[in-house]
Scaffold this active site. Sequence first.
Site, PDB file in Angstrom:
ATOM      1  N   GLU A  24       0.885  -1.169   0.000  1.00  0.00           N
ATOM      2  CA  GLU A  24       0.000   0.000   0.000  1.00  0.00           C
ATOM      3  C   GLU A  24       0.917   1.211   0.000  1.00  0.00           C
ATOM      4  OE1 GLU A  24      -3.386   0.166   0.107  1.00  0.00           O
ATOM      5  OE2 GLU A  24      -3.833  -1.958   0.286  1.00  0.00           O
TER       6      GLU A  24
ATOM      7  N   CYS B  71      -1.973   9.613   2.582  1.00  0.00           N
ATOM      8  CA  CYS B  71      -1.503   8.994   1.331  1.00  0.00           C
ATOM      9  C   CYS B  71      -2.404   9.316   0.159  1.00  0.00           C
ATOM     10  CB  CYS B  71      -1.395   7.486   1.496  1.00  0.00           C
ATOM     11  SG  CYS B  71      -2.945   6.726   2.014  1.00  0.00           S
TER      12      CYS B  71
END
Length: 456
Positions: free
Chosen positions: A211, A245
């Site tokens: 991720e 993010c």
Amino acid sequence: MSNTIHSIIQKQTAFYQKGCTIDFKSRKQRLEILLKSLEDYTPEITRALKKDLGKSHEEALMTEIREVRKEIEYTIKNFQKWAKIKKVPTPVTLFGSKSRIIPEPLGKILIIAPWNYPFNLSVMPVIPALAAGNTVIIKPSELAPETSSVICDMISKNFSSEEIAVIEGGVDETSELLNHPFDHIFFTGGETVGKIVMKAASANLTPVTLELGGKSPAIVLKDANIKTSAKRIAWAKFTNAGQTCVAPDYVLIDRSVKDDFLKEIKKSVVSFYGENPKESPFYGRIINDRHFERLEKLLKNQKPVTKLETDSKARYIAPTVLDEVSTESPVMQEEIFGPVLPVLTVDSINEAIDFVTKRPKPLALYVFSENKKNSSEVLLKTSSGGACVNDAIVHLSSHHLPFGGVGISGMGAYHGRFGFETFSHFKSVVSSTTKFDIPLRYPPFPKWFKKLMNIL
Ligand code: NAD
């Protein structure tokens, strides 16, 4: 440290091999204990997040604790359905057989987490890993030490290290962990360390979920609702001081609406954090000096349209919107991961699409438009881990949607059923009858058999 890690891994291996993680009752119990621990530790978690990131109590509840709680509750309700053996059709060529898919756990899972949502990103992947019947080692980020310590305390007081263990530390501890053969590694972090993790995993052929991050664009077309778009982009960007993010990294705006957009985004910042965001209880701080200095450098030779203010002692950087940003400038070369929003002008939808497709695939893409045809065109012609139309970052809060990257922004996904699938192996099983045995599969084959095969 090496001995501790080795001994925990041995214990988890034995625990798993004894079948202690398999039955649904014990999986459910573990999830219920996790839920209860979350409730018990909420004050400690919010206090730690305040110390590590200056996160307000409200933001901590909204983006870290509530998200994890929702996921546990949803998983408790649904995992037995996901874990059910599925009967599937059998081709006529296997006449007399039955086919099933049996979800089975992978075994020992290693979860490596970053610092920006240090609680959420350490604990969220634990939920599907437990639901799927695995054991877990969590390695929280050393850059959010208060949260790391609370996670360690919460887990060690409520679970035996055979089920879930926490190894605190940084590069040394992670490198040591990576020397061991796990059954899956779930890594959240940056591209550079992602490559290190994948390389180490390849030595044991351990599958990985990565991720990662990247530069997620927000495209604002001329037919967008400018006021709402500006407000949502400002919220998504400046929450957690831009250290998200999936935060919009930069804005591509149609030239004809740029001035309105800049006016509205400035208004939104003031309405969220007041005239002096430094005083706002709702505005966060930069995680450490290294990141503060990196962000200050990105601000050099830029043209802010908001008040530029930084304070190294407080690691404070005001929410900053930049206009007339060159695509060559440093701020457009790396993931910003801070409260700095470059706004770049485009003259058409095609120019915006071109801009995105010429760059590495982002973790998220946001398109703002009141015209469905235009937003669909952007979605169809670009690739990104996830996307929102007329919104930003909210897609990750739905457990009905897989969350993950594509290309350089990552591989694999989780949340809801998708997390369960990430931490399961789907074993295909054919069970055949012994009541009869069609002789044709065995040699020697009769002459006409070749003809029959050709026809079939
Ligand atoms: P990072 O890659 O520096 O660190 C992540 C983890 O790796 C930490 O636990 C750290 O201890 C460990 N680590 C660091 N250096 C290592 C090394 N040399 N060898 C082995 N392990 C090492 O990431 P970060 O700075 O903590 O987080 C920021 C990055 O994470 C950003 O790029 C952001 O976009 C990304 N991110 C992605 C998501 C997502 O869900 N896709 C979520 C949050 C953050």
